[in-house]
Write a protein that holds these residues in place. Structure first.
Motif, mmCIF file in Angstrom:
data_model
loop_
_atom_site.group_PDB
_atom_site.id
_atom_site.type_symbol
_atom_site.label_atom_id
_atom_site.label_comp_id
_atom_site.label_asym_id
_atom_site.label_seq_id
_atom_site.Cartn_x
_atom_site.Cartn_y
_atom_site.Cartn_z
ATOM 1 N N TYR A 1 0.837 -1.203 0.000
ATOM 2 C CA TYR A 1 0.000 0.000 0.000
ATOM 3 C C TYR A 1 0.869 1.249 0.000
ATOM 4 O O TYR A 1 1.982 1.275 0.511
ATOM 5 N N HIS B 1 -7.616 3.799 5.314
ATOM 6 C CA HIS B 1 -7.102 5.070 4.810
ATOM 7 C C HIS B 1 -6.898 6.066 5.942
ATOM 8 O O HIS B 1 -7.571 6.001 6.969
ATOM 9 N N VAL C 1 -8.695 -2.610 3.520
ATOM 10 C CA VAL C 1 -7.772 -1.516 3.255
ATOM 11 C C VAL C 1 -8.221 -0.298 4.064
ATOM 12 O O VAL C 1 -9.382 0.120 3.967
ATOM 13 N N THR D 1 -3.289 5.231 1.831
ATOM 14 C CA THR D 1 -3.469 3.942 2.488
ATOM 15 C C THR D 1 -2.372 3.746 3.518
ATOM 16 O O THR D 1 -1.189 3.813 3.203
#
Length: 587
Positions: A129, A215, A213, A195
């Motif tokens: 990421y 953020h 995922v 990310t």
């Protein structure tokens, strides 16, 4: 106080363990003397440099990319000018730089990585990421967005279990798989989202690994750029975004848009449906609820789909203690049959009114957790990042390593907490021995454990911000016996991610679970490790697979590695070993 004194068994619960081990083995082990030796240069890992522009990145993976049984090392570089790094384990205690097996430098800021065999082809793949250090939450001020996340697909099996001369072994295919993590409008055409965490988790237990995922835009609580995503594997090498459908976030409540910096997909209760713990970070207390963590309970299938319920608010005092949470791991540290959590934080642990500091949440046995007991258990911390539970001295109690960024003052910074067992009131306690054993890192970030030299004990790798990585070889004197279990799923995910492995010794049940990423931006080796004290035999090894199948071995000899393939058993070990029984139970 000397190290031996610090490590001496001193509680009623630990005396019970020693007695059980003595009954199983005929002798009781003496207290071990912990030693973690810096072997970075001798292992061929010296001279490396890692640096992140944002100061909130850098992780390390123990990934056996060529499936030879010797865990290799993968690290992100951080700064766009620094390459991704891959080091191949030579099986003799050394590593060689295998960077030629990676694609050319992508020229993007890389934050961390996690690995899994997402396409079930027999080799491990990497999800990397990325970040945009100049990201602005206002679309008009961020016209170029940010870099897409990367999926490095391993071609080891496709190439006939070899690396082809002149060709990268890993091929980038995030867009084709649907997990490049592009931003939603009104953000720029590029991904734009920053990310800062991710993890593999087979949340619906269909044998195809899924991806969470997270953020992060610090001090921007409520910004839609902080909305996380859950990607569901379609079992064909591609994924779909099910964030709203699975009950994670439908985008209607801005208070759920929190800056995620660590994630753990793991069992938090007693069922086999993996839950999700999202560690959020923010600025001052005025940013609540944006600094509070989010806990999603897996409710299993409902009308054909697996969904989650956000339960953070149903557990008062849970999720509001780490004001700037950085890392997380889970284990049964008090050996009472339920899972416990540790969360690292930049702040110092206190019991003030402010929610700040490192956190130890002990499980209540019903899927809920007691309030923070880090101070009472002796695992308070500060300026902390990577988190790893592992049994350093192999006495059957999981110990705790916490990476810190205070390397300039090691007498205050280093944290290797040795588990002292539970006291007469049932509270687990720890003693920090890092200074006594002269364990020293630097401005540390991610950390991960593996038995890289395959001598039976677990070793530790740590990566520093603006500096090198450090490899600590476990040279503990007088450590207990051990057992390692390598998993191969068939109906379940091939890596065994989400499986629970139990070892029964002298009436005690030790629990481990296989995680698809933890610590801070990092991931441990997938081989399960048990410290066994003086036990000479494991009465029973039970593997509870995500598929619902159970494999059970009885009378397993210690000091060896075994491989359990779902539905059948093979030895992979240091010695031939013997076990005398096996049974498989289908779901």
């Amino acid at each position: 106080m000397q190290t031996n004194d610090l490590l001496r068994v001193s509680t009623a619960r630990r005396r019970a363990w020693t007695l059980a081990a003595a009954l199983a083995a005929g002798t009781a082990p003496a207290a071990a003397q912990v030693a973690m030796t810096d072997v970075t240069d001798g292992a061929g890992l010296g001279g490396t440099h890692f640096a992140s522009a944002t100061d909130h990145s850098l992780g390390i993976n123990w990934i056996d990319f060529d499936d030879d049984g010797w865990p290799d090392l993968f690290l992100v570089g951080g700064n766009p000018m620094l390459d991704l790094r891959l080091f191949h384990n030579q099986g003799d205690g050394t590593f060689v730089d295998a960077g030629e097996l990676l694609p050319p430098n992508f020229g993007v800021e890389t934050s961390g990585s996690v690995f899994a065999d997402f396409d079930r082809d027999g080799d491990l793949d990497l999800y990397v990421y990325t970040d945009n250090g100049t990201w602005d939450p206002e679309p008009a001020n961020n016209p170029d967005g940010g870099p897409a996340n990367l999926l490095l697909v391993n071609q080891w099996v496709e190439n006939g279990r070899q690396a082809l001369p002149g060709q990268p072994l890993f091929v980038e295919e995030a867009a084709a798989a649907g997990i490049d993590d592009l931003a939603d409008p009104p953000f720029a055409g590029g991904p734009a989202y920053r990310t800062k965490t991710a993890g593999w988790v087979d949340y619906d237990r269909d044998g195809c690994i899924d991806l969470y995922v997270g953020h992060w835009v610090m001090n921007e609580g409520g910004s839609a750029a902080n909305k996380d995503r859950l990607y569901h594997s379609l079992c064909n090498g591609t994924f779909e975004d099910v964030t709203a459908a699975a009950g994670i976030d439908d985008g209607s409540d801005p208070t759920t848009f929190r800056a995620a910096l660590a994630f753990l997909g793991a069992h938090l209760d007693g069922d086999l449906w993996p839950d999700l713990y999202v560690v959020n970070a923010g600025g001052g207390i005025e940013e609540q609820p944006y600094i509070d963590d989010l806990i999603y309970r897996n409710d299993g299938p409902a009308e054909g789909a697996v969904t989650f319920t956000e339960v953070s608010g149903q557990q008062p005092g849970i999720g509001d203690d780490a004001q700037a949470g950085m890392g997380i791991d889970a284990a049964d540290v008090d050996r009472d049959g339920d899972w416990d959590l540790y969360i690292s934080d930049l702040r110092s642990t206190t019991h003030d009114a402010l929610p700040k500091g490192n956190v130890l949440y002990l499980g209540n046995g019903d899927g809920t957790f007691a309030d923070n007991s880090a101070v009472e258990s002796g695992v308070q911390g500060h300026n902390s990042w990577g988190v790893n539970f592992f049994d350093v001295d192999q006495d059957g109690w999981e110990d705790l390593y916490v990476a810190t960024m205070n390397g300039t003052t090691p007498e205050l910074a280093e944290m290797l907490f040795i588990n002292q067992g539970t006291d007469v009131d049932g509270l687990v306690t720890f003693v920090n021995v890092a200074v006594d054993i002269k364990m020293h890192t630097g401005n540390s970030r991610g950390s991960a454990v593996a038995d890289y030299d395959r001598d039976g004990d677990l070793d530790l790798a740590v990566v520093d911000q603006g500096g090198p990585m450090v490899l600590f070889r476990n040279d503990t004197i007088g450590a207990g016996n051990w057992l390692q279990v390598k998993l191969r799923g068939t109906d379940s995910s091939r890596d065994g991610i989400g499986a629970v492995v139990e070892a029964t010794v002298g009436g005690l049940v030790l629990m481990r679970q296989v995680e698809g990423g933890s610590s801070a931006h990092s991931q441990d080796d997938l081989v399960v490790h048990f410290g066994l004290g003086g036990a000479s035999v494991v009465d029973q090894v039970r593997v509870r697979w995500p598929s619902g199948r159970e494999d059970v071995l009885t009378a397993v000899a210690v000091d060896q590695r075994i491989t359990v393939t779902e539905g059948q058993i093979f030895y992979d070990g240091f010695e031939s070993g013997d076990f005398f029984g096996w049974s498989g139970v289908s779901p």
